[in-house]
Structure formats: C-alpha cells, structure tokens
Design an enzyme around this catalytic site. Sequence first.
Site, PDB file in Angstrom:
ATOM      1  N   PRO A 103       3.071 -23.957 -20.060  1.00  0.00           N
ATOM      2  CA  PRO A 103       4.339 -23.565 -20.676  1.00  0.00           C
ATOM      3  C   PRO A 103       5.036 -22.473 -19.859  1.00  0.00           C
ATOM      4  O   PRO A 103       4.390 -21.556 -19.354  1.00  0.00           O
ATOM      5  CB  PRO A 103       3.917 -23.035 -22.049  1.00  0.00           C
ATOM      6  CG  PRO A 103       2.610 -23.697 -22.316  1.00  0.00           C
ATOM      7  CD  PRO A 103       1.943 -23.830 -20.987  1.00  0.00           C
ATOM      8  N   GLU A 104       6.344 -22.610 -19.719  1.00  0.00           N
ATOM      9  CA  GLU A 104       7.129 -21.636 -18.978  1.00  0.00           C
ATOM     10  C   GLU A 104       7.930 -20.791 -19.962  1.00  0.00           C
ATOM     11  O   GLU A 104       7.765 -20.908 -21.180  1.00  0.00           O
ATOM     12  CB  GLU A 104       8.022 -22.358 -17.965  1.00  0.00           C
ATOM     13  CG  GLU A 104       7.230 -23.192 -16.966  1.00  0.00           C
ATOM     14  CD  GLU A 104       8.104 -23.912 -15.951  1.00  0.00           C
ATOM     15  OE1 GLU A 104       9.215 -23.434 -15.649  1.00  0.00           O
ATOM     16  OE2 GLU A 104       7.678 -24.975 -15.443  1.00  0.00           O
TER      17      GLU A 104
END
Length: 293
Positions: free
Chosen positions: A2-3
Amino acid sequence: MPELPEVETVRRGLQPVMEGAKIMVAEARRPDLRFPFQPDFVARLQGQIVTGLGRRAKYLMADLGSGDVLLMHLGMSGSFRVIKPDNEAVSGEFHYPKGKDSAHDHVLFRMSSGADIVFNDPRRFGYMKVIARSALEDEPLLRGLGPEPLGNEFDAAMLARACQDKATSLKAALLDQRVVAGLGNIYVCEALHRSHLSPRRIAATLSTKKGEATDHAKRLVGAIHTVLNDAIKAGGSSLRDHRQTSGELGYFQHSFKVYDREGETCTTPRCGGTIKRFTQNGRSTFWCPKCQK
C-alpha cells in the site's frame, strides 16, 4: 505494498470511530507480525484515549493520552475493518465480503465509540509498535524520511534541491523515501506519465546548475499532487489486497494512465504511442516512450 493514498484512505476510515475514543480492550492474538510485539504492547494501549490519528509516509500514527504513539504499518496484505455494535461490517457500494475465517484477525481494538477495529494480515508483513512521542525523532522506522508530498514544504524548489546531484534515474529518486515520503511504484509511474517525463531521465535534470527548479520539476510536483489527491478521492487502488475499512474496494486502478497497461494506446491527446513495460531497480516500470522524454 500500500502506498500513501491507500494508507490515507484507511486513516480517514478509522478516524471517526477511533479518534477521541478510549481503547477499552486491546488484543494481540499472536506473539508477532513481521516483528514480535513488545512485551508491554497491550498494557500500554488498554485504557488509553486516542487523541489524534495521523499518517507519516506509509505509517498510521495514533497519539495516545499517555504520551505514547501507536505506529502501524499495513505491510503487503494488512487491512483494518470496522465492526459495528450489531457485529456487521460497515459496507458500501464497493463492499468486499469478508470470509467467516478469522484466522488472520491478529489484532483487535474494542473502542468506547462502540466499534471493534480488527487488523487482518494473512502474510503477516504488517507491524505495530508503541513509541514514546518524545522518542519519535530517534525511531529507526521514521528517521530520515523525506517531506510529505502533500505537505506545504514539498514544492518544486525542494524537489530540485533533493535531486540536484543525483545521477540516478528520476524514478529511482522518487522511490527513495529520503527524497519524498510515501510514494511507491504505482503513483511514481502515473506522476511521471502525467508530467511527460521519462522514468529513465537523470534526476539531476530537475535542477539548474544554480540549484533552482526547472520546468520539469514544476510539472512533476503538480502531477504528484494531482495523482495523489485523485487516488485518495477514489479510495486508493485495489490490485490485490487493499480494502478500505468498510471492506470497500478502492477504484483508482480504473483511472491508471500507464500502470499495468502494457501494449495499450497512450491516453495523452494526440500522442498515439503504445504503453511499454521494462524492469527498473527490480520493479516494473510502465511508460509511453513517445510522450515521456
């Protein structure tokens, strides 16, 4: 992994039920995730009021009334879900039904708001750690992180200074968390495309010899802002494991201009190029050789 948009989406989903509420019960249902839980992990959380819920780079940070901070990282497959008092998960238009198997529900917070917050992580690459706020500057997980890309400090001048002497590729520089925090492979590919800059371009070309920002740097910062804000509005990108706290899918992947679009026609007006993929620093890079220079 996840960013920033995915982590910010999770933060916004947890905030209404977590911020201002007391952790009535904290449970660690196994001794470790990616790292072992601290021996006093539960004791330092239970009975504490969450005074604020923030984000730094790809980390969630819950400020506690005790002066501690609960640092949380989603890892590869971690997700939070909020359970209502009637034991039903919050749902919505993009609801992803959770299975009844709770074998991967590793951490639970029972809040005075009436909600249960469950952390599920099949691969166990996520982690949690309680840190005294006074010790945050010395925390190895946070030390050396660059500016937030959506913060007031991050602008073309700052990016140009950070890249002034870098002989690495522009993509590698943007993935360096010391240059800018929270960006990952997906959103770097997207921002470079929208700013019409090649991922192979030398990072130092964002700066003049005097250290001033070039037009390339100005375009790139604008594209980073736009891509991140659009992705947050869309709830992030769901490619494999990302879910919002409601169980909903993020849907920014439907707005990708280059990422995972190898062989498709570039969407830039009057370009007509074909999206290509190549391996760069061990990651897949997607770009349009015709309009990204």
